[in-house]
Motif scaffolding. Structure first.
Motif, PDB file in Angstrom:
ATOM      1  N   GLU A  45      15.833 114.339 -22.011  1.00  0.00           N
ATOM      2  CA  GLU A  45      15.818 115.600 -22.749  1.00  0.00           C
ATOM      3  C   GLU A  45      16.402 115.338 -24.132  1.00  0.00           C
ATOM      4  OE1 GLU A  45      17.695 120.139 -22.656  1.00  0.00           O
ATOM      5  OE2 GLU A  45      18.341 118.641 -21.195  1.00  0.00           O
ATOM      6  N   VAL A  46      15.719 115.759 -25.151  1.00  0.00           N
ATOM      7  CA  VAL A  46      16.198 115.589 -26.524  1.00  0.00           C
ATOM      8  C   VAL A  46      16.691 116.936 -27.045  1.00  0.00           C
ATOM      9  CG1 VAL A  46      15.608 114.880 -28.865  1.00  0.00           C
ATOM     10  CG2 VAL A  46      14.586 113.694 -26.914  1.00  0.00           C
ATOM     11  N   VAL A  47      17.943 116.964 -27.445  1.00  0.00           N
ATOM     12  CA  VAL A  47      18.539 118.175 -27.999  1.00  0.00           C
ATOM     13  C   VAL A  47      18.806 117.938 -29.477  1.00  0.00           C
ATOM     14  CG1 VAL A  47      20.524 119.738 -27.955  1.00  0.00           C
ATOM     15  CG2 VAL A  47      19.585 118.844 -25.819  1.00  0.00           C
ATOM     16  N   ARG A  48      18.239 118.769 -30.311  1.00  0.00           N
ATOM     17  CA  ARG A  48      18.414 118.634 -31.763  1.00  0.00           C
ATOM     18  C   ARG A  48      19.474 119.611 -32.248  1.00  0.00           C
ATOM     19  NH1 ARG A  48      14.802 115.365 -34.094  1.00  0.00           N
ATOM     20  NH2 ARG A  48      13.010 114.701 -32.820  1.00  0.00           N
ATOM     21  N   VAL A  49      20.401 119.108 -33.041  1.00  0.00           N
ATOM     22  CA  VAL A  49      21.482 119.930 -33.580  1.00  0.00           C
ATOM     23  C   VAL A  49      21.559 119.716 -35.093  1.00  0.00           C
ATOM     24  CG1 VAL A  49      22.803 119.848 -31.433  1.00  0.00           C
ATOM     25  CG2 VAL A  49      23.199 118.114 -33.194  1.00  0.00           C
ATOM     26  N   PRO A  50      22.009 120.725 -35.844  1.00  0.00           N
ATOM     27  CA  PRO A  50      22.098 120.566 -37.300  1.00  0.00           C
ATOM     28  C   PRO A  50      23.142 119.542 -37.720  1.00  0.00           C
ATOM     29  CG  PRO A  50      23.054 122.641 -36.600  1.00  0.00           C
ATOM     30  CD  PRO A  50      22.357 122.083 -35.411  1.00  0.00           C
ATOM     31  N   GLY A  51      24.131 119.342 -36.888  1.00  0.00           N
ATOM     32  CA  GLY A  51      25.201 118.385 -37.192  1.00  0.00           C
ATOM     33  C   GLY A  51      26.117 118.287 -35.991  1.00  0.00           C
ATOM     34  N   LEU A  52      27.114 117.423 -36.093  1.00  0.00           N
ATOM     35  CA  LEU A  52      28.024 117.224 -34.979  1.00  0.00           C
ATOM     36  C   LEU A  52      29.397 117.833 -35.229  1.00  0.00           C
ATOM     37  CD1 LEU A  52      27.219 113.511 -34.030  1.00  0.00           C
ATOM     38  CD2 LEU A  52      26.218 115.621 -33.115  1.00  0.00           C
TER      39      LEU A  52
END
Length: 212
Positions: A45-52
Protein backbone atom coordinates in the motif's frame (compact mmCIF):
# COMPACT_ATOMS: atom_id res chain seq x y z
CA UNK A 1 3.15 -8.67 9.86
CA UNK A 2 2.46 -5.25 8.39
CA UNK A 3 5.40 -2.85 8.27
CA UNK A 4 5.15 0.88 7.64
CA UNK A 5 8.27 2.16 5.88
CA UNK A 6 9.34 5.79 5.83
CA UNK A 7 11.97 6.91 3.36
CA UNK A 8 10.63 4.34 0.89
CA UNK A 9 11.99 6.27 -2.11
CA UNK A 10 15.51 6.33 -0.65
CA UNK A 11 18.32 3.83 -1.01
CA UNK A 12 17.87 1.96 2.27
CA UNK A 13 14.10 2.40 2.51
CA UNK A 14 13.63 1.15 -1.02
CA UNK A 15 15.50 -2.04 -0.19
CA UNK A 16 13.47 -2.46 3.00
CA UNK A 17 10.23 -2.32 1.03
CA UNK A 18 11.36 -4.80 -1.62
CA UNK A 19 12.95 -7.23 0.82
CA UNK A 20 9.91 -7.19 3.09
CA UNK A 21 7.59 -7.90 0.19
CA UNK A 22 9.84 -10.73 -0.99
CA UNK A 23 9.65 -12.18 2.52
CA UNK A 24 5.86 -12.22 2.34
CA UNK A 25 5.19 -9.24 4.60
CA UNK A 26 2.54 -6.59 4.04
CA UNK A 27 4.07 -3.14 3.56
CA UNK A 28 2.80 0.41 3.74
CA UNK A 29 5.27 2.67 1.93
CA UNK A 30 5.03 6.33 2.93
CA UNK A 31 6.17 8.70 0.17
CA UNK A 32 5.89 12.42 -0.40
CA UNK A 33 3.12 13.60 -2.69
CA UNK A 34 5.72 15.16 -4.98
CA UNK A 35 7.79 11.95 -5.30
CA UNK A 36 7.51 9.47 -8.13
CA UNK A 37 6.91 5.92 -6.90
CA UNK A 38 6.08 3.20 -9.39
CA UNK A 39 6.54 -0.02 -7.42
CA UNK A 40 3.40 -2.17 -7.41
CA UNK A 41 2.71 -5.35 -5.46
CA UNK A 42 -0.43 -7.06 -4.12
CA UNK A 43 0.91 -6.69 -0.55
CA UNK A 44 2.02 -3.08 -0.96
CA UNK A 45 0.00 0.00 0.00
CA UNK A 46 1.42 3.38 -0.96
CA UNK A 47 0.44 6.32 1.22
CA UNK A 48 1.28 9.78 -0.09
CA UNK A 49 1.78 12.63 2.36
CA UNK A 50 2.70 16.29 1.77
CA UNK A 51 5.62 15.98 4.18
CA UNK A 52 6.83 14.20 7.28
CA UNK A 53 6.44 17.09 9.70
CA UNK A 54 2.65 16.82 10.14
CA UNK A 55 1.55 14.03 12.46
CA UNK A 56 -2.03 13.31 11.36
CA UNK A 57 -1.32 11.84 7.89
CA UNK A 58 1.43 9.72 9.43
CA UNK A 59 -0.98 8.31 12.01
CA UNK A 60 -3.17 6.96 9.24
CA UNK A 61 -0.16 5.33 7.56
CA UNK A 62 0.99 3.67 10.79
CA UNK A 63 -2.35 2.62 12.24
CA UNK A 64 -2.74 -1.15 12.03
CA UNK A 65 0.93 -1.87 11.47
CA UNK A 66 3.05 -4.17 13.59
CA UNK A 67 6.22 -2.11 13.26
CA UNK A 68 7.72 0.99 11.68
CA UNK A 69 11.04 1.23 9.86
CA UNK A 70 12.59 4.58 8.97
CA UNK A 71 15.27 5.02 6.34
CA UNK A 72 14.85 8.79 6.46
CA UNK A 73 18.06 10.80 6.53
CA UNK A 74 19.70 13.89 5.13
CA UNK A 75 20.72 13.70 1.48
CA UNK A 76 23.37 16.37 1.85
CA UNK A 77 25.11 18.52 4.40
CA UNK A 78 22.98 21.58 3.64
CA UNK A 79 19.53 20.00 3.50
CA UNK A 80 18.70 20.81 7.13
CA UNK A 81 17.58 18.67 10.09
CA UNK A 82 15.53 16.23 8.04
CA UNK A 83 16.06 13.13 10.19
CA UNK A 84 15.23 14.70 13.54
CA UNK A 85 12.16 16.59 12.36
CA UNK A 86 10.72 13.60 10.55
CA UNK A 87 11.44 11.19 13.37
CA UNK A 88 9.79 13.42 15.94
CA UNK A 89 6.57 13.32 13.89
CA UNK A 90 6.85 9.58 13.30
CA UNK A 91 7.27 8.90 17.02
CA UNK A 92 4.28 11.09 17.86
CA UNK A 93 2.16 9.27 15.28
CA UNK A 94 3.26 5.88 16.60
CA UNK A 95 2.40 6.87 20.14
CA UNK A 96 -1.03 8.10 19.04
CA UNK A 97 -2.00 4.76 17.48
CA UNK A 98 -0.21 2.48 19.94
CA UNK A 99 2.49 1.04 17.67
CA UNK A 100 5.70 0.42 19.61
CA UNK A 101 8.33 -1.35 17.47
CA UNK A 102 10.57 1.10 15.63
CA UNK A 103 13.81 0.60 13.71
CA UNK A 104 15.67 3.65 12.39
CA UNK A 105 18.91 4.19 10.53
CA UNK A 106 21.59 6.52 11.88
CA UNK A 107 25.37 6.47 11.28
CA UNK A 108 28.46 4.75 12.67
CA UNK A 109 30.23 7.96 13.79
CA UNK A 110 27.55 8.40 16.48
CA UNK A 111 28.62 5.16 18.13
CA UNK A 112 31.53 4.65 20.53
CA UNK A 113 34.99 4.24 19.06
CA UNK A 114 36.06 0.60 19.60
CA UNK A 115 38.85 0.21 22.14
CA UNK A 116 40.88 -1.87 19.69
CA UNK A 117 40.46 0.55 16.78
CA UNK A 118 43.69 1.76 15.19
CA UNK A 119 45.41 4.92 16.43
CA UNK A 120 45.08 6.49 12.97
CA UNK A 121 41.33 5.95 12.92
CA UNK A 122 40.78 7.12 16.49
CA UNK A 123 42.92 10.26 16.24
CA UNK A 124 42.69 11.25 12.58
CA UNK A 125 40.06 9.52 10.43
CA UNK A 126 37.06 9.62 12.77
CA UNK A 127 37.59 13.26 13.84
CA UNK A 128 37.89 14.27 10.16
CA UNK A 129 34.66 12.47 9.27
CA UNK A 130 32.82 14.10 12.16
CA UNK A 131 34.09 17.54 11.22
CA UNK A 132 33.26 17.14 7.52
CA UNK A 133 29.63 16.16 8.14
CA UNK A 134 29.07 18.00 11.42
CA UNK A 135 25.60 19.27 10.50
CA UNK A 136 24.40 15.82 9.43
CA UNK A 137 25.64 14.17 12.61
CA UNK A 138 24.21 16.94 14.79
CA UNK A 139 20.82 16.21 13.23
CA UNK A 140 21.24 12.49 13.85
CA UNK A 141 22.24 13.06 17.47
CA UNK A 142 19.00 14.95 18.08
CA UNK A 143 17.11 12.17 16.32
CA UNK A 144 18.76 9.47 18.42
CA UNK A 145 18.09 11.36 21.65
CA UNK A 146 14.40 11.68 20.77
CA UNK A 147 14.17 7.99 19.92
CA UNK A 148 15.92 6.90 23.09
CA UNK A 149 13.67 9.03 25.30
CA UNK A 150 10.49 7.80 23.60
CA UNK A 151 8.13 5.01 24.62
CA UNK A 152 9.01 3.07 21.48
CA UNK A 153 10.67 -0.34 21.48
CA UNK A 154 13.43 1.04 19.30
CA UNK A 155 16.51 -0.19 17.52
CA UNK A 156 18.96 2.27 15.98
CA UNK A 157 21.15 0.84 13.20
CA UNK A 158 24.47 2.63 12.68
CA UNK A 159 26.18 1.83 9.36
CA UNK A 160 29.48 3.29 8.09
CA UNK A 161 29.98 4.41 4.48
CA UNK A 162 27.18 3.09 2.25
CA UNK A 163 27.49 1.44 -1.15
CA UNK A 164 25.02 0.28 -3.79
CA UNK A 165 26.38 -3.26 -3.93
CA UNK A 166 24.03 -6.23 -3.87
CA UNK A 167 22.59 -7.92 -0.80
CA UNK A 168 24.95 -10.46 0.75
CA UNK A 169 23.37 -11.16 4.13
CA UNK A 170 26.92 -11.50 5.47
CA UNK A 171 28.13 -8.71 7.72
CA UNK A 172 29.34 -8.05 11.24
CA UNK A 173 27.19 -6.46 13.95
CA UNK A 174 27.90 -5.06 17.38
CA UNK A 175 24.88 -4.59 19.63
CA UNK A 176 25.49 -1.51 21.76
CA UNK A 177 28.75 -0.71 20.02
CA UNK A 178 30.63 -0.07 16.79
CA UNK A 179 32.16 -2.68 14.49
CA UNK A 180 35.96 -2.53 14.62
CA UNK A 181 37.57 -1.65 11.27
CA UNK A 182 34.09 -1.35 9.79
CA UNK A 183 34.41 0.92 6.80
CA UNK A 184 31.69 -0.09 4.34
CA UNK A 185 28.34 -1.80 3.91
CA UNK A 186 25.71 -1.86 1.18
CA UNK A 187 22.32 -0.23 1.56
CA UNK A 188 20.77 -3.60 0.78
CA UNK A 189 22.54 -5.23 3.72
CA UNK A 190 21.56 -2.40 6.06
CA UNK A 191 17.95 -3.01 5.03
CA UNK A 192 18.43 -6.72 5.70
CA UNK A 193 19.63 -6.02 9.24
CA UNK A 194 16.79 -3.57 9.91
CA UNK A 195 14.21 -6.18 8.94
CA UNK A 196 15.92 -8.94 10.92
CA UNK A 197 16.07 -6.66 13.97
CA UNK A 198 12.27 -6.58 14.13
CA UNK A 199 12.26 -10.18 15.38
CA UNK A 200 15.42 -9.92 17.51
CA UNK A 201 14.62 -8.96 21.12
CA UNK A 202 18.32 -8.42 21.92
CA UNK A 203 18.24 -5.27 19.77
CA UNK A 204 15.29 -3.63 21.54
CA UNK A 205 16.28 -0.26 23.00
CA UNK A 206 19.83 -0.79 21.75
CA UNK A 207 21.92 0.78 19.00
CA UNK A 208 23.52 -1.72 16.62
CA UNK A 209 26.72 -1.15 14.71
CA UNK A 210 27.00 -2.93 11.36
CA UNK A 211 29.72 -3.28 8.71
CA UNK A 212 31.51 -5.86 6.57
Amino acid sequence: MRITVFGATGGIGGHVVRQALEAGEKVTAVVRTSSAYELEHPSLEVVRVPGLDVVEPLREAIDGSTAVISGVGARGRKVGPVASRSTKSILAAMDAVGVRRFVAVSAAPLGPVPADESFLNRRVVYPMINAFAADVYADLRVMEADIMSSAAEWTIVRPPKLSNKALTGRYRTEVGGTVTHGYLISRADVADLMLKSLADPTTIRRPVGVAY
